[in-house]
Design a protein around this motif. Structure first.
Motif, PDB file in Angstrom:
ATOM      1  N   ASP A 109       5.551 -11.781   2.897  1.00  0.00           N
ATOM      2  CA  ASP A 109       4.819 -10.918   2.741  1.00  0.00           C
ATOM      3  C   ASP A 109       3.288 -11.458   2.168  1.00  0.00           C
ATOM      4  OD1 ASP A 109       6.647  -8.715   3.424  1.00  0.00           O
ATOM      5  OD2 ASP A 109       7.434  -8.396   1.221  1.00  0.00           O
TER       6      ASP A 109
ATOM      7  N   THR B  51       1.064  -7.096  13.556  1.00  0.00           N
ATOM      8  CA  THR B  51       1.261  -5.898  12.807  1.00  0.00           C
ATOM      9  C   THR B  51      -0.095  -5.212  12.806  1.00  0.00           C
ATOM     10  OG1 THR B  51       2.963  -7.100  11.678  1.00  0.00           O
ATOM     11  CG2 THR B  51       2.317  -5.065  10.757  1.00  0.00           C
TER      12      THR B  51
ATOM     13  N   SER C 145      -0.418  -2.509  10.713  1.00  0.00           N
ATOM     14  CA  SER C 145      -0.759  -2.145   9.129  1.00  0.00           C
ATOM     15  C   SER C 145       0.750  -2.270   8.481  1.00  0.00           C
ATOM     16  CB  SER C 145      -1.367  -0.843   9.014  1.00  0.00           C
ATOM     17  OG  SER C 145      -0.190   0.267   9.522  1.00  0.00           O
ATOM     18  N   LEU C 146       0.565  -2.334   7.178  1.00  0.00           N
ATOM     19  CA  LEU C 146       1.797  -2.406   6.280  1.00  0.00           C
ATOM     20  C   LEU C 146       1.581  -2.010   4.916  1.00  0.00           C
ATOM     21  CD1 LEU C 146       2.770  -6.054   5.212  1.00  0.00           C
ATOM     22  CD2 LEU C 146       0.552  -5.284   5.886  1.00  0.00           C
ATOM     23  N   SER C 147       2.430  -1.720   4.181  1.00  0.00           N
ATOM     24  CA  SER C 147       2.219  -1.110   2.672  1.00  0.00           C
ATOM     25  C   SER C 147       3.264  -2.232   1.992  1.00  0.00           C
ATOM     26  CB  SER C 147       2.501   0.258   2.562  1.00  0.00           C
ATOM     27  OG  SER C 147       2.150   0.452   1.089  1.00  0.00           O
ATOM     28  N   LEU C 148       2.708  -2.825   0.809  1.00  0.00           N
ATOM     29  CA  LEU C 148       3.613  -3.469  -0.029  1.00  0.00           C
ATOM     30  C   LEU C 148       3.402  -3.241  -1.478  1.00  0.00           C
ATOM     31  CD1 LEU C 148       3.156  -7.052   1.702  1.00  0.00           C
ATOM     32  CD2 LEU C 148       5.129  -5.681   1.971  1.00  0.00           C
TER      33      LEU C 148
END
Length: 453
Positions: free
Chosen positions: A190, A272, A274-277
């Motif tokens: 991540d 990828t 987009s992503l949210s962490l």
């Protein structure tokens, strides 16, 4: 040699004469009647024999003429139809900066060097990489701290106060950053995703320091990594690309791109959108071309106007047996939008260079058959044909024919094979029309044309 023969009319006159002699016996005065009768018998016998010979000879001729073999129809084959090669493809490269492209899976069409450096524009001088540097940083880190596969989270990183302070450092420098609360934790995967997807510079320094203990140790490892991969045209002085002294050539960057797509974790992260962490929150990929025209990665970078870069990968379906894998780089673009347009045009120009070239249409005459009695037929192409090829690859053709057996409509009498690069196309040739046998009258009146089968 000729033989004089009496005609039927002459024989009739002879028979009439014999009858008249019998009716007027006085004209044979002094001849014994028995002799006269014997003469008449001999005359009738001679007449019968001549008639038999005439009728027998005529019947034999008729029988021969009606059954004698015929010569095969004359065949005339025209020139083989060869498809015209299309115009040479023109690759659309940007007019500003430099670009290079490599294509794997298309060597049979593009040549054996296509998977190396297939085409370039501009010079191969070293230019500022900007955030393309982060791809190198990620691969150097994973060289020391490998992940088992693309989904392996890897070890957990805990960010301390020094890491948190990097947020302010890169904020002041105008670099892209992402939140990193003191004491927060994150998996290595991540953390690399946060470094690559939104291009967070504070994460690039924090994770590289975590992996090697110091920036000095990281830079030593980075130089060893570059040397091991033969990347002699690339220089790194820090992990983010904020420094214009981080430079590389188009040729080196193509190799870096290939190394990136061969690494499961890097390739997965770079693809990828987009992503949210927890911690950094929602993030969007700076590469807005993902999913457009087959683009699957890799990394953007810029240091302001006229320094926009894109190292990209793409999977191109051009109609070949397998899609092509493209790795390309554009350096020194005026704006992000102009770079994106240039890359799309380049990929479109590659696709446009592959095409199905029409070769011949069904029914095209390539030959003919004719006979002395006037019956004719055509030799034609049995179906439409085209061939898949690249650019102006030469097209060659070979036509083979066979002797027909029946000369009937639809009989296959050969084929044409076209070749262009690695591809071939073959279509059959067939008879259009049927050769009709001659009439009995033609046979009887053309003896010189008979007996030639």
């Amino acid at each position: 040699m000729t033989t004089d023969q009496q005609t039927p009319d002459e024989l009739s006159e002879f028979a009439d004469l014999m009858r008249r002699e019998e009716e007027f016996p006085g004209r044979g005065y002094g001849v014994d009647p028995r002799v006269r009768r014997a003469r008449r018998r001999r005359g009738w016998i001679i007449t019968a024999v001549v008639f038999a010979l005439l009728l027998g000879g005529s019947g034999a001729y008729i029988g021969w003429a009606l059954t004698a073999p015929l010569a095969a129809p004359d065949a005339v084959v025209s020139s083989t139809p060869v498809g015209a090669a299309p115009a040479a493809a023109t690759l659309a490269f940007p007019s500003q900066g430099a670009a290079a492209i490599s294509v794997s899976g298309g060597d049979a069409y593009l040549g054996p060097t296509a998977s190396g450096i297939w085409a370039t524009s501009g010079t191969d001088e070293a230019r500022a990489m900007a955030s393309l540097t982060k791809l190198i940083t990620a691969m150097v880190i994973l060289d020391a701290k490998p992940l088992a596969d693309a989904n392996d989270p890897g070890p957990t990183i805990t960010f301390d106060k020094a890491d948190h302070d990097l947020y302010d450092k890169y904020y002041v420098m105008g670099a892209t950053i992402a939140r990193m609360p003191t004491g927060s934790t994150m998996s290595l995967r991540d953390a690399l995703a946060t470094m690559l997807i939104p291009s967070a510079s504070n994460y690039a320094e924090a994770v590289s320091t975590w992996a090697f203990g110091s920036q000095g140790a990281f830079l030593d490892a980075a130089r060893r990594w570059l040397s091991a991969h033969g990347l002699t045209g690339t220089t790194i002085v820090e992990p983010t690309g904020i420094s214009s002294r981080n430079t590389s050539t188009p040729a080196d960057l193509l190799m870096i791109g290939k190394l990136a797509i061969a690494h499961p974790a890097i390739a997965s992260i770079a693809a990828t959108p987009s992503l949210s962490l927890p911690g950094p929150g929602g993030m969007s990929n700076t590469n807005t071309l993902l999913g457009v025209n087959g683009i699957t990665g890799l990394k953007t970078g810029n240091l302001g106007e006229d320094s926009y870069n894109l190292l990209y990968s793409a999977t191109l379906d051009v109609g070949a047996a397998e899609p092509l894998t493209v790795v390309g780089v554009t350096l020194g673009g005026a704006t992000r939008e102009s770079v994106n347009r240039d890359v799309i045009r380049t990929l479109d120009s590659i696709r446009a260079g592959f095409q199905h070239v029409p070769l011949v249409s069904e029914g095209r005459e390539v030959g003919s058959f004719s006979t002395p009695w006037g019956s004719t037929a055509r030799m034609v192409v049995a179906e439409d044909a085209s061939i898949f090829t690249w650019s102006d690859t030469p097209i060659t053709a070979t036509m083979t024919t066979t002797t027909p057996q029946t000369y009937e409509d639809g009989e296959i009498v050969g084929s044409i094979t076209w070749t262009a690069g690695p591809n071939t196309t073959t279509v059959p040739l067939e008879i259009d029309g049927t050769i009709i046998p001659p009439t009995e009258w033609w046979r009887l009146t053309h003896p010189s044309e008979l007996g030639e089968g």
